[in-house]
Scaffold this motif. Structure first.
Motif, PDB file in Angstrom:
ATOM      1  N   ASP A   1     -31.760  75.803  10.669  1.00 30.39           N
ATOM      2  CA  ASP A   1     -31.880  74.511  10.796  1.00 30.39           C
ATOM      3  C   ASP A   1     -30.233  74.206  11.137  1.00 30.39           C
TER       4      ASP A   1
ATOM      5  N   LYS B   1     -25.272  72.086  16.237  1.00 31.10           N
ATOM      6  CA  LYS B   1     -24.483  71.351  17.314  1.00 31.10           C
ATOM      7  C   LYS B   1     -24.746  70.181  17.675  1.00 31.10           C
ATOM      8  N   GLN B   2     -25.686  68.987  17.184  1.00 34.43           N
ATOM      9  CA  GLN B   2     -26.386  67.768  17.282  1.00 34.43           C
ATOM     10  C   GLN B   2     -25.023  66.731  16.220  1.00 34.43           C
ATOM     11  N   ASN B   3     -24.152  67.582  15.608  1.00 33.67           N
ATOM     12  CA  ASN B   3     -23.264  66.062  14.466  1.00 33.67           C
ATOM     13  C   ASN B   3     -21.777  67.136  15.103  1.00 33.67           C
ATOM     14  N   ASP B   4     -22.087  67.918  15.408  1.00 36.51           N
ATOM     15  CA  ASP B   4     -20.090  68.466  14.836  1.00 36.51           C
ATOM     16  C   ASP B   4     -19.691  68.942  16.562  1.00 36.51           C
ATOM     17  N   GLN B   5     -19.385  68.353  17.250  1.00 38.16           N
ATOM     18  CA  GLN B   5     -18.657  68.783  18.172  1.00 38.16           C
ATOM     19  C   GLN B   5     -18.660  69.668  19.103  1.00 38.16           C
TER      20      GLN B   5
ATOM     21  N   SER C   1     -28.632  74.195  14.639  1.00 39.04           N
ATOM     22  CA  SER C   1     -29.465  72.582  15.055  1.00 39.04           C
ATOM     23  C   SER C   1     -28.584  72.218  14.249  1.00 39.04           C
ATOM     24  N   MET C   2     -28.049  71.692  13.705  1.00 33.98           N
ATOM     25  CA  MET C   2     -27.563  70.276  12.776  1.00 33.98           C
ATOM     26  C   MET C   2     -26.292  70.820  13.173  1.00 33.98           C
TER      27      MET C   2
ATOM     28  N   SER D   1     -20.099  76.483  20.917  1.00 36.88           N
ATOM     29  CA  SER D   1     -21.520  77.119  20.570  1.00 36.88           C
ATOM     30  C   SER D   1     -21.651  78.022  22.329  1.00 36.88           C
ATOM     31  N   LYS D   2     -21.132  76.803  23.057  1.00 35.33           N
ATOM     32  CA  LYS D   2     -21.522  76.385  24.451  1.00 35.33           C
ATOM     33  C   LYS D   2     -20.183  78.046  25.998  1.00 35.33           C
TER      34      LYS D   2
ATOM     35  N   THR E   1     -29.545  82.139  18.663  1.00 34.76           N
ATOM     36  CA  THR E   1     -30.244  82.020  17.470  1.00 34.76           C
ATOM     37  C   THR E   1     -30.707  83.519  17.409  1.00 34.76           C
TER      38      THR E   1
ATOM     39  N   GLN F   1     -20.532  72.288  18.350  1.00 34.97           N
ATOM     40  CA  GLN F   1     -21.085  72.479  19.971  1.00 34.97           C
ATOM     41  C   GLN F   1     -20.163  72.852  20.783  1.00 34.97           C
TER      42      GLN F   1
END
Length: 84
Positions: free
Chosen positions: A17, A23-27, A20-21, A33-34, A9, A30
């Protein structure tokens, strides 16, 4: 030690943006990122608590963190250029 936050962040704020997108749409984004957040937490924990650790371990964690960040940035850049 610098004790600087290196979360996505803060570091990728101008493209939040996209972060966020993805993280929601690309496994894979995501998952990475974790992993990045976990590594950052470990590094910051060692810095903040002055936990004894070998230089090799500390540098290794920081190297892993920067590598993952590079991969995430590349993915953000690719998505920005292609829109997907």
């Amino acid at each position: 030690m610098l004790r600087t936050k290196h979360n996505l962040t803060d570091d990728f704020g101008l493209v939040q943006d996209r972060v966020s997108m993805l993280k929601q749409n690309d496994q894979e984004f995501q998952r990475l990122s974790k992993v990045y957040a976990e590594l950052d937490h470990k590094v910051r924990g060692l810095e903040m608590r002055n936990v004894p650790t070998s230089d090799e371990n500390f540098v290794g964690l920081k190297t892993q963190r920067v590598h993952i960040k590079d991969v995430l940035f590349k993915r953000l850049k690719e998505w920005g250029e292609t829109g997907n």
